[in-house]
Design a protein around this motif. Structure first.
Motif, PDB file in Angstrom:
ATOM      1  N   LEU A   1      13.715  -4.598   1.423  1.00  0.00           N
ATOM      2  CA  LEU A   1      13.738  -5.398   2.651  1.00  0.00           C
ATOM      3  C   LEU A   1      14.091  -4.538   3.868  1.00  0.00           C
ATOM      4  O   LEU A   1      13.521  -4.718   4.947  1.00  0.00           O
ATOM      5  CB  LEU A   1      14.722  -6.565   2.514  1.00  0.00           C
ATOM      6  CG  LEU A   1      14.339  -7.633   1.485  1.00  0.00           C
ATOM      7  CD1 LEU A   1      15.459  -8.656   1.344  1.00  0.00           C
ATOM      8  CD2 LEU A   1      13.035  -8.316   1.856  1.00  0.00           C
ATOM      9  N   PHE A   2      15.007  -3.587   3.681  1.00  0.00           N
ATOM     10  CA  PHE A   2      15.372  -2.691   4.773  1.00  0.00           C
ATOM     11  C   PHE A   2      14.165  -1.866   5.212  1.00  0.00           C
ATOM     12  O   PHE A   2      13.898  -1.709   6.413  1.00  0.00           O
ATOM     13  CB  PHE A   2      16.525  -1.777   4.341  1.00  0.00           C
ATOM     14  CG  PHE A   2      16.968  -0.828   5.410  1.00  0.00           C
ATOM     15  CD1 PHE A   2      17.650  -1.277   6.531  1.00  0.00           C
ATOM     16  CD2 PHE A   2      16.691   0.527   5.303  1.00  0.00           C
ATOM     17  CE1 PHE A   2      18.048  -0.396   7.529  1.00  0.00           C
ATOM     18  CE2 PHE A   2      17.090   1.421   6.290  1.00  0.00           C
ATOM     19  CZ  PHE A   2      17.767   0.950   7.404  1.00  0.00           C
ATOM     20  N   ALA A   3      13.406  -1.358   4.242  1.00  0.00           N
ATOM     21  CA  ALA A   3      12.209  -0.574   4.573  1.00  0.00           C
ATOM     22  C   ALA A   3      11.160  -1.444   5.270  1.00  0.00           C
ATOM     23  O   ALA A   3      10.484  -0.986   6.193  1.00  0.00           O
ATOM     24  CB  ALA A   3      11.628   0.055   3.306  1.00  0.00           C
ATOM     25  N   ILE A   4      11.057  -2.699   4.860  1.00  0.00           N
ATOM     26  CA  ILE A   4      10.115  -3.613   5.517  1.00  0.00           C
ATOM     27  C   ILE A   4      10.553  -3.856   6.963  1.00  0.00           C
ATOM     28  O   ILE A   4       9.732  -3.819   7.883  1.00  0.00           O
ATOM     29  CB  ILE A   4       9.993  -4.939   4.738  1.00  0.00           C
ATOM     30  CG1 ILE A   4       9.319  -4.711   3.386  1.00  0.00           C
ATOM     31  CG2 ILE A   4       9.240  -5.988   5.543  1.00  0.00           C
ATOM     32  CD1 ILE A   4       7.899  -4.201   3.456  1.00  0.00           C
ATOM     33  N   PHE A   5      11.837  -4.111   7.163  1.00  0.00           N
ATOM     34  CA  PHE A   5      12.344  -4.310   8.530  1.00  0.00           C
ATOM     35  C   PHE A   5      12.072  -3.093   9.410  1.00  0.00           C
ATOM     36  O   PHE A   5      11.849  -3.229  10.605  1.00  0.00           O
ATOM     37  CB  PHE A   5      13.854  -4.608   8.532  1.00  0.00           C
ATOM     38  CG  PHE A   5      14.174  -6.053   8.334  1.00  0.00           C
ATOM     39  CD1 PHE A   5      13.687  -7.027   9.191  1.00  0.00           C
ATOM     40  CD2 PHE A   5      14.976  -6.449   7.286  1.00  0.00           C
ATOM     41  CE1 PHE A   5      13.984  -8.359   9.009  1.00  0.00           C
ATOM     42  CE2 PHE A   5      15.277  -7.778   7.092  1.00  0.00           C
ATOM     43  CZ  PHE A   5      14.781  -8.738   7.953  1.00  0.00           C
ATOM     44  N   ARG A   6      12.070  -1.918   8.821  1.00  0.00           N
ATOM     45  CA  ARG A   6      11.803  -0.700   9.578  1.00  0.00           C
ATOM     46  C   ARG A   6      10.313  -0.369   9.617  1.00  0.00           C
ATOM     47  O   ARG A   6       9.926   0.632  10.189  1.00  0.00           O
ATOM     48  CB  ARG A   6      12.603   0.460   9.000  1.00  0.00           C
ATOM     49  CG  ARG A   6      14.109   0.196   9.136  1.00  0.00           C
ATOM     50  CD  ARG A   6      14.984   1.370   8.880  1.00  0.00           C
ATOM     51  NE  ARG A   6      14.478   2.655   9.316  1.00  0.00           N
ATOM     52  CZ  ARG A   6      14.650   3.191  10.523  1.00  0.00           C
ATOM     53  NH1 ARG A   6      15.314   2.521  11.440  1.00  0.00           N
ATOM     54  NH2 ARG A   6      14.182   4.390  10.814  1.00  0.00           N
ATOM     55  N   ASN A   7       9.502  -1.205   8.976  1.00  0.00           N
ATOM     56  CA  ASN A   7       8.048  -1.038   8.950  1.00  0.00           C
ATOM     57  C   ASN A   7       7.656   0.301   8.326  1.00  0.00           C
ATOM     58  O   ASN A   7       6.755   0.990   8.797  1.00  0.00           O
ATOM     59  CB  ASN A   7       7.445  -1.196  10.349  1.00  0.00           C
ATOM     60  CG  ASN A   7       5.952  -1.438  10.309  1.00  0.00           C
ATOM     61  OD1 ASN A   7       5.414  -1.937   9.332  1.00  0.00           O
ATOM     62  ND2 ASN A   7       5.271  -1.066  11.381  1.00  0.00           N
ATOM     63  N   GLN A   8       8.341   0.657   7.246  1.00  0.00           N
ATOM     64  CA  GLN A   8       8.069   1.901   6.535  1.00  0.00           C
ATOM     65  C   GLN A   8       7.409   1.570   5.194  1.00  0.00           C
ATOM     66  O   GLN A   8       8.083   1.384   4.174  1.00  0.00           O
ATOM     67  CB  GLN A   8       9.355   2.693   6.327  1.00  0.00           C
ATOM     68  CG  GLN A   8       9.968   3.156   7.628  1.00  0.00           C
ATOM     69  CD  GLN A   8      11.276   3.863   7.422  1.00  0.00           C
ATOM     70  OE1 GLN A   8      12.003   3.609   6.471  1.00  0.00           O
ATOM     71  NE2 GLN A   8      11.593   4.769   8.353  1.00  0.00           N
ATOM     72  N   ARG A   9       6.100   1.471   5.228  1.00  0.00           N
ATOM     73  CA  ARG A   9       5.338   0.994   4.075  1.00  0.00           C
ATOM     74  C   ARG A   9       5.519   1.860   2.830  1.00  0.00           C
ATOM     75  O   ARG A   9       5.712   1.335   1.732  1.00  0.00           O
ATOM     76  CB  ARG A   9       3.861   0.899   4.428  1.00  0.00           C
ATOM     77  CG  ARG A   9       3.031   0.338   3.282  1.00  0.00           C
ATOM     78  CD  ARG A   9       1.618   0.135   3.682  1.00  0.00           C
ATOM     79  NE  ARG A   9       0.851   1.327   3.324  1.00  0.00           N
ATOM     80  CZ  ARG A   9      -0.419   1.480   3.618  1.00  0.00           C
ATOM     81  NH1 ARG A   9      -1.070   0.572   4.306  1.00  0.00           N
ATOM     82  NH2 ARG A   9      -1.054   2.555   3.256  1.00  0.00           N
ATOM     83  N   GLU A  10       5.440   3.166   2.976  1.00  0.00           N
ATOM     84  CA  GLU A  10       5.539   4.047   1.809  1.00  0.00           C
ATOM     85  C   GLU A  10       6.894   3.904   1.125  1.00  0.00           C
ATOM     86  O   GLU A  10       6.973   3.824  -0.098  1.00  0.00           O
ATOM     87  CB  GLU A  10       5.287   5.511   2.209  1.00  0.00           C
ATOM     88  CG  GLU A  10       3.871   5.787   2.666  1.00  0.00           C
ATOM     89  CD  GLU A  10       3.633   5.401   4.129  1.00  0.00           C
ATOM     90  OE1 GLU A  10       4.601   5.169   4.875  1.00  0.00           O
ATOM     91  OE2 GLU A  10       2.450   5.323   4.513  1.00  0.00           O
ATOM     92  N   MET A  11       7.954   3.874   1.914  1.00  0.00           N
ATOM     93  CA  MET A  11       9.283   3.722   1.343  1.00  0.00           C
ATOM     94  C   MET A  11       9.431   2.335   0.709  1.00  0.00           C
ATOM     95  O   MET A  11       9.975   2.196  -0.389  1.00  0.00           O
ATOM     96  CB  MET A  11      10.370   3.917   2.404  1.00  0.00           C
ATOM     97  CG  MET A  11      11.779   3.828   1.819  1.00  0.00           C
ATOM     98  SD  MET A  11      13.078   3.976   3.058  1.00  0.00           S
ATOM     99  CE  MET A  11      12.868   5.676   3.540  1.00  0.00           C
ATOM    100  N   ALA A  12       8.918   1.322   1.383  1.00  0.00           N
ATOM    101  CA  ALA A  12       8.994  -0.042   0.856  1.00  0.00           C
ATOM    102  C   ALA A  12       8.263  -0.138  -0.481  1.00  0.00           C
ATOM    103  O   ALA A  12       8.742  -0.792  -1.415  1.00  0.00           O
ATOM    104  CB  ALA A  12       8.415  -1.031   1.861  1.00  0.00           C
TER     105      ALA A  12
END
Length: 165
Positions: A20-31
């Motif tokens: 969810l944190f990666a999604i909030f940061r819009n970091q697709r690869e990490m998400a």
């Protein structure tokens, strides 16, 4: 962004927290890395699509960021479709039952509700046909009983003149 229906306490699931944190940061690869470790891939991918589309609607995002968020939402929707299609190949009945089961993360929502609210049209079209049919017909349709459907439709079309036993 998630609204009052979403209920989750940080710390319940470390992989979901990081996802969810990666999604909030819009970091697709990490998400995606953390999504692969989550226990509920379809639910989590649809949640990501919902979050990204909602964040794209916020006026604080610039047009380039909005476009990336929408693209990432489509990507996670595609992941949800792929997982659900595979689940349907393995066990059609169980996979379809999951569509109408209440979700723990979303109060009084099902996967079908989440997909509709997340504007995941590809997911609804590819994975929710039985669930939407069941909702439309209710208890009138026994799963897979084509003869029953034919009798009901003939009765409706004939204005009740045809009666089947």
């Amino acid at each position: 962004v998630l609204g009052e229906r979403f209920r989750y306490t940080i710390g319940e699931d470390v992989n979901l927290d990081l996802f969810l944190f990666a999604i909030f940061r819009n970091q697709r690869e990490m998400a995606e890395i953390f999504w692969k470790r989550c226990d509920r891939p379809v639910l989590d991918a649809l949640t990501a699509a919902y979050m990204l589309r909602e964040m794209a609607l916020q006026k604080t995002a610039d047009p380039m960021t909005e476009a990336v968020m929408i693209e990432n939402a489509k990507y996670f929707e595609g992941l949800a479709v792929a997982v659900q299609v595979q689940a349907m190949k393995e066990n059609q009945e169980q996979a379809q039952e999951c569509m109408c089961r209440p979700l723990g993360l979303w109060r009084r929502w099902t996967l079908l509700d989440l997909a509709m609210n997340a504007q995941c049209d590809r997911f609804v079209e590819a994975c929710c046909d039985t669930a939407t049919t069941d909702l439309g017909f209710g208890d009138m349709v026994a799963h897979g009983d084509d003869w029953m459907i034919t009798k009901i439709m003939a009765c409706i079309i004939s204005g009740g003149l045809l009666i089947f036993v």
